[in-house]
Design a protein around this motif. Structure first.
Motif, PDB file in Angstrom:
ATOM      1  N   ALA A 294       0.844  -1.192   0.000  1.00 35.60           N
ATOM      2  CA  ALA A 294       0.000   0.000   0.000  1.00 35.60           C
ATOM      3  C   ALA A 294       0.881   1.243   0.000  1.00 35.60           C
ATOM      4  N   LEU A 295       0.546   2.217  -0.815  1.00 38.50           N
ATOM      5  CA  LEU A 295       1.266   3.482  -0.833  1.00 38.50           C
ATOM      6  C   LEU A 295       0.339   4.604  -0.384  1.00 38.50           C
ATOM      7  N   ALA A 296       0.917   5.552   0.342  1.00 42.05           N
ATOM      8  CA  ALA A 296       0.150   6.713   0.775  1.00 42.05           C
ATOM      9  C   ALA A 296       0.039   7.695  -0.380  1.00 42.05           C
ATOM     10  N   LYS A 297      -1.189   8.089  -0.679  1.00 44.41           N
ATOM     11  CA  LYS A 297      -1.426   9.054  -1.749  1.00 44.41           C
ATOM     12  C   LYS A 297      -1.147  10.452  -1.230  1.00 44.41           C
ATOM     13  N   VAL A 298      -0.239  11.143  -1.888  1.00 46.81           N
ATOM     14  CA  VAL A 298       0.204  12.460  -1.420  1.00 46.81           C
ATOM     15  C   VAL A 298      -0.346  13.545  -2.325  1.00 46.81           C
ATOM     16  N   THR A 299      -1.156  14.415  -1.746  1.00 48.32           N
ATOM     17  CA  THR A 299      -1.648  15.586  -2.484  1.00 48.32           C
ATOM     18  C   THR A 299      -0.860  16.834  -2.122  1.00 48.32           C
ATOM     19  N   ASN A 300      -0.291  16.843  -0.917  1.00 48.68           N
ATOM     20  CA  ASN A 300       0.469  18.006  -0.453  1.00 48.68           C
ATOM     21  C   ASN A 300       1.527  17.539   0.540  1.00 48.68           C
ATOM     22  N   TYR A 301       2.768  17.611   0.113  1.00 49.45           N
ATOM     23  CA  TYR A 301       3.859  17.182   0.991  1.00 49.45           C
ATOM     24  C   TYR A 301       4.010  18.087   2.218  1.00 49.45           C
ATOM     25  N   GLU A 302       3.441  19.273   2.154  1.00 47.34           N
ATOM     26  CA  GLU A 302       3.563  20.195   3.277  1.00 47.34           C
ATOM     27  C   GLU A 302       2.833  19.687   4.527  1.00 47.34           C
ATOM     28  N   LEU A 303       1.980  18.678   4.335  1.00 50.50           N
ATOM     29  CA  LEU A 303       1.245  18.119   5.472  1.00 50.50           C
ATOM     30  C   LEU A 303       2.061  17.053   6.205  1.00 50.50           C
ATOM     31  N   PHE A 304       3.308  16.837   5.762  1.00 41.27           N
ATOM     32  CA  PHE A 304       4.185  15.869   6.415  1.00 41.27           C
ATOM     33  C   PHE A 304       5.349  16.598   7.073  1.00 41.27           C
ATOM     34  N   LYS A 305       5.921  15.969   8.065  1.00 39.75           N
ATOM     35  CA  LYS A 305       7.110  16.515   8.704  1.00 39.75           C
ATOM     36  C   LYS A 305       8.054  15.362   9.046  1.00 39.75           C
ATOM     37  N   THR A 306       9.325  15.676   9.216  1.00 36.73           N
ATOM     38  CA  THR A 306      10.299  14.653   9.570  1.00 36.73           C
ATOM     39  C   THR A 306      10.048  14.157  10.985  1.00 36.73           C
ATOM     40  N   HIS A 307       9.898  12.849  11.116  1.00 37.48           N
ATOM     41  CA  HIS A 307       9.740  12.259  12.448  1.00 37.48           C
ATOM     42  C   HIS A 307      11.104  11.885  13.018  1.00 37.48           C
ATOM     43  N   LYS A 308      11.832  11.094  12.261  1.00 38.77           N
ATOM     44  CA  LYS A 308      13.153  10.672  12.689  1.00 38.77           C
ATOM     45  C   LYS A 308      13.852  10.056  11.497  1.00 38.77           C
ATOM     46  N   GLY A 309      15.049  10.579  11.192  1.00 40.62           N
ATOM     47  CA  GLY A 309      15.813  10.023  10.084  1.00 40.62           C
ATOM     48  C   GLY A 309      15.048  10.074   8.779  1.00 40.62           C
ATOM     49  N   HIS A 310      14.798   8.902   8.197  1.00 41.86           N
ATOM     50  CA  HIS A 310      14.114   8.809   6.899  1.00 41.86           C
ATOM     51  C   HIS A 310      12.600   8.720   7.047  1.00 41.86           C
ATOM     52  N   LEU A 311      12.093   8.765   8.279  1.00 39.28           N
ATOM     53  CA  LEU A 311      10.659   8.607   8.517  1.00 39.28           C
ATOM     54  C   LEU A 311       9.945   9.951   8.562  1.00 39.28           C
ATOM     55  N   LEU A 312       8.747   9.974   8.002  1.00 34.92           N
ATOM     56  CA  LEU A 312       7.909  11.154   8.038  1.00 34.92           C
ATOM     57  C   LEU A 312       6.634  10.830   8.807  1.00 34.92           C
TER      58      LEU A 312
END
Length: 381
Positions: A294-312
């Protein structure tokens, strides 16, 4: 004059924080899936005068990084928009770094964090890729052995050693066959022996005058331990493709044509298709479908933030999870990962600007300090 001193100090402080971000970008240049950051500043003002500068925003770059071939079948590169979805307990995380492996419980996880990779099962329900009950294909005991070749009428006897078969317990074992002509007739007796020379099957086959098998006498039944029964087939009546009588002067040439059944076969390869289908390939060539990533459908990357390392992580709401090709225009490239999107030339340019800004702010402080010294020194004279 005193305000100029503090303005220079704020400029040095802002430049120092900007350099921290640039240095983090450079240090993560080889981190798969890392997304570089940009620093933006803003002025601090009152209606009457400026009060220096401060960091206004640290913005993440979400452009696609370069692709790197790894040769590992569970490493994946997303060619297009979208994020891999991971779960850890009740929390969900997202990443572009498709470095995956099967953990000790045979569940597909993110290689670095150990979080489970979210996927769709065969009923399109959200779950994980679990291979624990499909690590190998169970053994299938042999039920039929087919022979082909010729029997020599001159020799009147023939034998076939080491006829391999899969026993009821899954092991690979052997039988021997001895065939003798009954006088000058068209009938032949068959005796089947196991590995200890115990007779486990006996019977008779007959041939027509043209050398092909007669109807009703083409198979021998073999009885083995644990009630395993095997049919030894010499061919079809009237057919030339099985066992036939040879012409005078020809030697016997019996061979095993086919043997059904199979020993236990563990999986030897993991294949992930460009749409995310995860398949196990077994040593005998069989395949087993485990589900679809399953892939997350991204309409706006601005709604994500860095959690740790390579994780959002998502700052608000939850993105839709979809299959590639069903609401998401992308494809997966196996045996490859996405590197960071750090542009080293850009980072060096930013460092030079930050350095000049820091130096200029420092110079402002030096001049302001000299003016203060002159002011107070002049007042002392």
């Amino acid at each position: 004059m005193f305000q100029a001193f503090y303005n220079g100090l704020s400029g040095m402080n802002s430049s120092s924080k900007a350099l921290d971000v640039v240095s983090d970008n450079v240090s993560n240049m080889q981190t798969p899936g890392f997304k570089a950051k940009d620093v933006f500043m803003q002025s601090v003002e009152t209606p009457s005068k400026g009060l220096g500068s401060q960091i206004s925003e640290i913005h993440q770059r979400y452009n696609q990084g370069e692709i790197s071939q790894t040769g590992n079948s569970t490493d994946l590169f997303i060619d297009g928009r979208g994020l891999f979805a991971l779960q850890h307990g009740d929390e969900r995380y997202y990443t572009r770094a498709g470095m995956m492996r099967f953990n000790e419980e045979n569940i597909l996880v993110d290689k670095q964090s150990g979080f489970e990779v979210i996927a769709f099962d065969h009923s399109d329900q959200i779950g994980v890729i679990d291979a624990s009950d499909k690590l190998s294909i169970p053994a299938v005991p042999t039920t039929e052995i087919k022979l082909r070749g010729e029997l020599s009428v001159d020799e009147g006897t023939a034998s076939l050693e080491e006829i391999g078969y899969v026993a009821d317990n899954g092991s690979y074992q052997y039988l021997n066959a001895k065939i003798s002509r009954v006088g000058d007739s068209e009938s032949w007796t068959v005796s089947i022996l196991d590995g200890r020379n115990n007779e486990v099957g006996t019977g008779e086959i007959s041939f027509e005058s043209n050398g092909t098998l007669k109807s009703g006498s083409t198979t021998i039944s073999i009885g083995l331990p644990n009630e395993q029964l095997i049919s030894l087939s010499f061919g079809e009546p009237g057919s030339l493709s099985g066992v036939i009588l040879g012409q005078p002067g020809q030697a016997s040439s019996l061979k095993v044509d086919t043997v059904d059944g199979s020993t236990e076969s563990p999986y030897s390869e993991v294949r992930i298709g460009e749409r995310g289908e995860v398949t196990l390939i077994y040593g005998n060539g069989d395949e087993s479908d485990l589900g679809t990533l399953a892939l997350a459908k991204v309409t706006n990357y601005e709604l994500f933030k860095t959690h740790k390392g390579h994780l959002l992580s998502r700052t608000q709401g939850t993105p839709d999870l979809v299959k590639i090709g069903e609401g998401l225009d992308a494809k997966l490239i196996g045996g490859a990962i996405e590197l960071s999107n750090v542009d080293l030339a850009r980072e060096f340019g930013d460092m030079m600007v930050i350095q000049r800004s820091y130096q200029a702010s420092s110079r402002v402080m030096t001049v302001a300090n000299q003016l203060v010294e002159q002011l107070y020194g002049g007042s002392g004279r």
